[in-house]
Write an enzyme that holds these catalytic residues in place. Structure first.
Site, short mmCIF file in Angstrom:
data_model
loop_
_atom_site.label_atom_id
_atom_site.label_comp_id
_atom_site.label_asym_id
_atom_site.label_seq_id
_atom_site.Cartn_x
_atom_site.Cartn_y
_atom_site.Cartn_z
NE ARG A 118 114.28 124.04 146.81
CZ ARG A 118 115.22 124.41 147.67
NH1 ARG A 118 115.96 125.48 147.40
NH2 ARG A 118 115.42 123.72 148.78
CE1 TYR A 119 110.32 123.39 147.90
CE2 TYR A 119 111.74 124.66 149.38
CZ TYR A 119 111.44 123.48 148.73
OH TYR A 119 112.23 122.38 148.89
CB THR A 120 107.82 132.02 147.59
OG1 THR A 120 109.04 132.46 147.00
CG2 THR A 120 108.06 131.61 149.03
#
Length: 800
Positions: A118-120
């Protein structure tokens, strides 16, 4: 609904189901396809990103979106496994050319995990799009996805040989694959040469493709291993780190590692080297630092002053992942089956795939060109009778009626009529007519060219060559891994492995050995040594931890024990039995122990047996690299025992004394040097039922102390001995008695180092000073020391 029940044995069911499972993981999970070099999950990730427009020229998208697309449409497995595969495709220390560009934490060479999906963010790399180029032109076959809701490609067009460029690794049921990455420019050049000459040999291909080219660089050793792998699919090479030497301001040197072997965990490597330093496995390392930053990988190993940096480097090559073996196992899916393939087979399979891809694309483009040509011809015809066409359309009821009228009146085809009625009014100009005529000429030329490609195999191959050359020109990069022809032999100085330290070596007569620190020894004193009841000290001396101990036994064998391998035990504690270090037989007894600093010497050992055999062998013969079992020092015949081992720097006198009191003295120069397996020659001419009790080196300042079974001690000076020749009977040292004659049970040469004796009888120990024993004449039986009526016969004597 009726049930179908089958009566099957568990063995058959298990075999069948495991066979299906094995086939699935071989073909659908673990092994790459030889044509595009991708495993199914990798192919699905790239296709999902491409089909959703997540290409290099667009903005980055959340990785979670791609993972969701892949799971939802093509790969119904866990999200972590898909994300893990996606991350690997973005790691430039895993792939020679990354296929996915990723923003955010995508892991590290230290094996750190990536940030959550969900962050990259990610998108296709420009090179990855070459794998997918022309996929919409019916170049490859598509199959239904897992739920029949959409289609997915069986293989990607793969406009460059990705299997060799990025390599692959994987394990499945019964199969594993390890294909190293290579330099893209070299692989393409080798492919071009293969196109020109399909009979090209592996040797000739290796002029262009030198060997693997790892993304982490490093030095590859062993061209023979590369050649074997390229021929058979299996081979072995050595990959070592790139290590340079720097000098610090304080004069110390440090080793700088800037490249490490492929798939080696950097943090684990640093930890291992530091453990070797902390555990004192290697001497000379002050500190190990990981200085890696954004500019690149850098590990610094700071060394002590005046140490041999080359030997330390070699030790680390051998005992850490600073150097590794890489084993080729080039297995890939070919024609639906796993195959072990050489480089010619891989290139050939790739080339056949490209021939099919280019042919399919050409057919697709030809079909489209011919369709467009047909439309353009209709439009040109319509413009030539434009007024009539307009009048006909205006008089028609609707679009459908207009099309039918055009077909019926002016013999246009369905497709041409559709194009005419869809024509916009502004197109009806002279300029547009010229443009259509120009397009017509271009289409004629294109169709001719495409038909030529399909009809002429060489022309098709030329297309492949041109496109490969374009990719080579656009994406080529310098080789990262250096290749050396030979595998360098690693030579390590013992000084590097073992810290130099002076210690006390001790060996007891019952075979207990240890090394003790000088501090512990000085704090205790010789008499306080830890011993078992009935045991005594055979020898103790100061040695260095870099020395080697040779332990000789009555069986004519020796144990080769590096001092540093001995347990470090306090002086007051019991040592370790030699059988715990090197296994010996139950009735095998230690008779002497020696310390060797350097086997490159002119010194020699002399071996003497109870039955009167003697042998001389030089010290260098005893050097070995085998520590785990006893080795032959001399051949000892049946019913005989080795009783004496002596070490001399040069030839000197030795004295033999027998049980019946005979003595023979001669020089070791009478003995020839022999090998370790020889039995030797006769030392003394023994009387019947006589045997040797002592063979020792002697000099003119020495005396000899003898003990008889009747409790008598006799001490004689050197001058009584008569120097003679080997194998004679010698002189008599005892006065022969008819009743209960004296028999010598033990004898020793007394030097200035000796001051005490210990007599052992069956139930007593008698200690005394050697100087209290007066020197005797030749034909005497000495002085009685032990009352054998009270304590039994004397059985042995030691001096110290």
């Amino acid at each position: 609904m009726s049930e179908i029940i089958q009566d099957l044995s568990l063995e058959d069911v298990l075999g069948d189901r495991f066979g299906r499972y094995s086939k699935y993981i071989i073909q659908e999970r673990a092994l790459p396809d030889v044509r595009d070099g991708l495993k199914p999950v990798q192919r699905r990730i790239l296709y999902a990103m491409y089909s959703s427009g997540n290409t290099h020229d667009k903005n980055f998208r959340k990785s979670a979106k791609t993972v969701g697309d892949v799971i939802g449409q093509y790969h119904p497995h866990g999200d972590f496994s898909v994300y893990e595969a996606m991350v690997r495709l973005s790691q430039d220390w895993k792939l020679r050319h990354v296929l996915i560009e990723m923003h955010g934490n995508n892991g590290s060479i230290d094996n750190d995990p990536p940030a959550a999906m969900r962050y990259t963010e990610a998108k296709l790399s420009l090179l990855a799009e070459e794998l997918l180029r022309d996929i919409n032109k019916e170049t490859v076959s598509f199959i239904s996805n897992y739920d029949d809701t959409t289609l997915e490609p069986m293989v990607l067009p793969s406009r460059f040989p990705n299997l060799l460029v990025n390599g692959s690794t994987g394990i499945s049921a019964g199969y594993a694959t390890d294909i190293p990455p290579h330099n893209l420019a070299e692989v393409i050049q080798a492919t071009l040469k293969y196109i020109d000459n399909p009979d090209i040999t592996v040797n000739q291909l290796m002029k262009y493709i030198k060997g693997p080219d790892f993304p982490t660089g490093g030095i590859i050793q062993g061209i023979d291993g590369i050649k074997k792998a390229y021929e058979s699919g299996k081979g072995r090479i050595i990959v070592r780190s790139k290590v340079e030497e720097e000098t610090l301001r304080n004069g110390r040197k440090q080793l700088i590692i800037t490249e490490i072997p492929y798939e080696v965990n950097k943090s684990s490597l640093v930890k291992r080297i530091d453990e070797l330093r902390a555990d004192k496995k290697v001497d000379g390392i002050v500190e190990v630092r990981d200085e890696t930053d954004r500019t690149g990988l850098r590990i610094a190993i700071e060394l002590k002053k005046d140490v041999n940096s080359e030997s330390i480097k070699n030790y680390l090559y051998k005992n850490s992942d600073l150097q590794i073996s890489y084993n080729f196992n080039m297995v890939a899916i070919s024609d639906g089956r796993p195959k072990l393939m050489g480089i010619r087979q891989i290139i050939d399979s790739y080339l056949n795939h490209q021939i099919e891809v280019v042919a399919n694309r050409t057919k697709f483009e030809l079909d489209n060109a011919e369709k467009r040509m047909h439309i353009v011809e209709g439009l040109i015809k319509a413009l030539s009778i434009l007024d009539k066409v307009i009048e006909l359309i205006r008089s028609s009821k609707n679009k459908r009626d207009a099309k039918e009228n055009l077909i019926e009146v002016y013999e246009f085809t369905e497709e041409q009529a559709e194009a005419i009625v869809m024509l916009q009014l502004y197109r009806l100009t002279n300029t547009d007519i010229v443009a259509l005529e120009g397009e017509h000429k271009e289409l004629e030329a294109l169709i001719k060219q495409l038909r030529h490609i399909l009809d002429n195999h060489d022309a098709l191959l030329n297309v492949i060559k041109e496109e490969l050359n374009e990719i080579k020109k656009k994406f080529k990069s310098e080789r990262l891994s250096l290749i050396e022809a030979e595998i360098e032999e690693i030579k390590i100085d013992k000084e590097v492995m073992v810290p130099s330290e002076e210690v006390i070596l001790s060996m007891t007569r019952h075979g207990y050995i240890k090394r003790t620190s000088i501090r512990s020894y000085n704090a205790s004193g010789v008499e306080d040594i830890g011993l078992k009841d009935g045991d005594s000290l055979l020898k103790h001396q100061e040695v260095n931890t870099q020395d080697t101990v040779l332990v000789f036994t009555n069986k004519g064998r020796y144990l080769f024990i590096p001092v540093h391998k001995l347990a470090d035990i306090r002086w007051k504690e019991l040592g370790q039995h030699v059988s715990q270090i090197v296994p010996i037989e139950e009735d095998e007894v230690v008779i002497n122990v020696f310390n060797e600093k350097d086997f490159n010497t002119d010194a020699f050992y002399v071996f003497a047996t109870q039955n009167g055999m003697i042998k001389k062998s030089t010290v260098p013969l005893f050097k070995t690299t085998r520590f785990n079992k006893p080795l032959i020092a001399t051949k000892v015949k049946e019913n005989d025992d080795l009783i004496s081992v002596m070490r001399f720097e040069k030839d000197q006198l030795i004295t033999i004394i027998t049980n019946k009191g005979m003595s023979l003295t001669y020089n070791t120069s009478e003995l020839s040097d022999t090998g370790l397996r020889a039995a030797g020659v006769k030392s003394i001419n023994l009387k019947a039922e006589d045997f040797v009790v002592m063979t020792e080196g002697v000099s003119e300042n020495d005396t000899i102390l003898m003990a008889t079974q009747r409790g008598s001690l006799k001490r004689i000076s050197f001058k009584i001995l008569q120097v003679a020749k080997r194998a004679q009977r010698g002189i008599t040292l005892l006065k022969e008695l008819k009743k209960n004659p004296h028999r010598i049970v033990a004898a020793h040469v007394v030097t200035g180092e000796h001051s005490q004796y210990t007599l052992y009888s069956k139930s007593n120990e008698e200690h005394g000073l050697i100087n209290d024993i007066h020197k005797s004449e030749q034909y005497t039986n000495g002085s009685f020391i032990v009352d054998t009526d009270d304590f039994g016969e004397v059985i042995d004597m030691y001096i110290s």
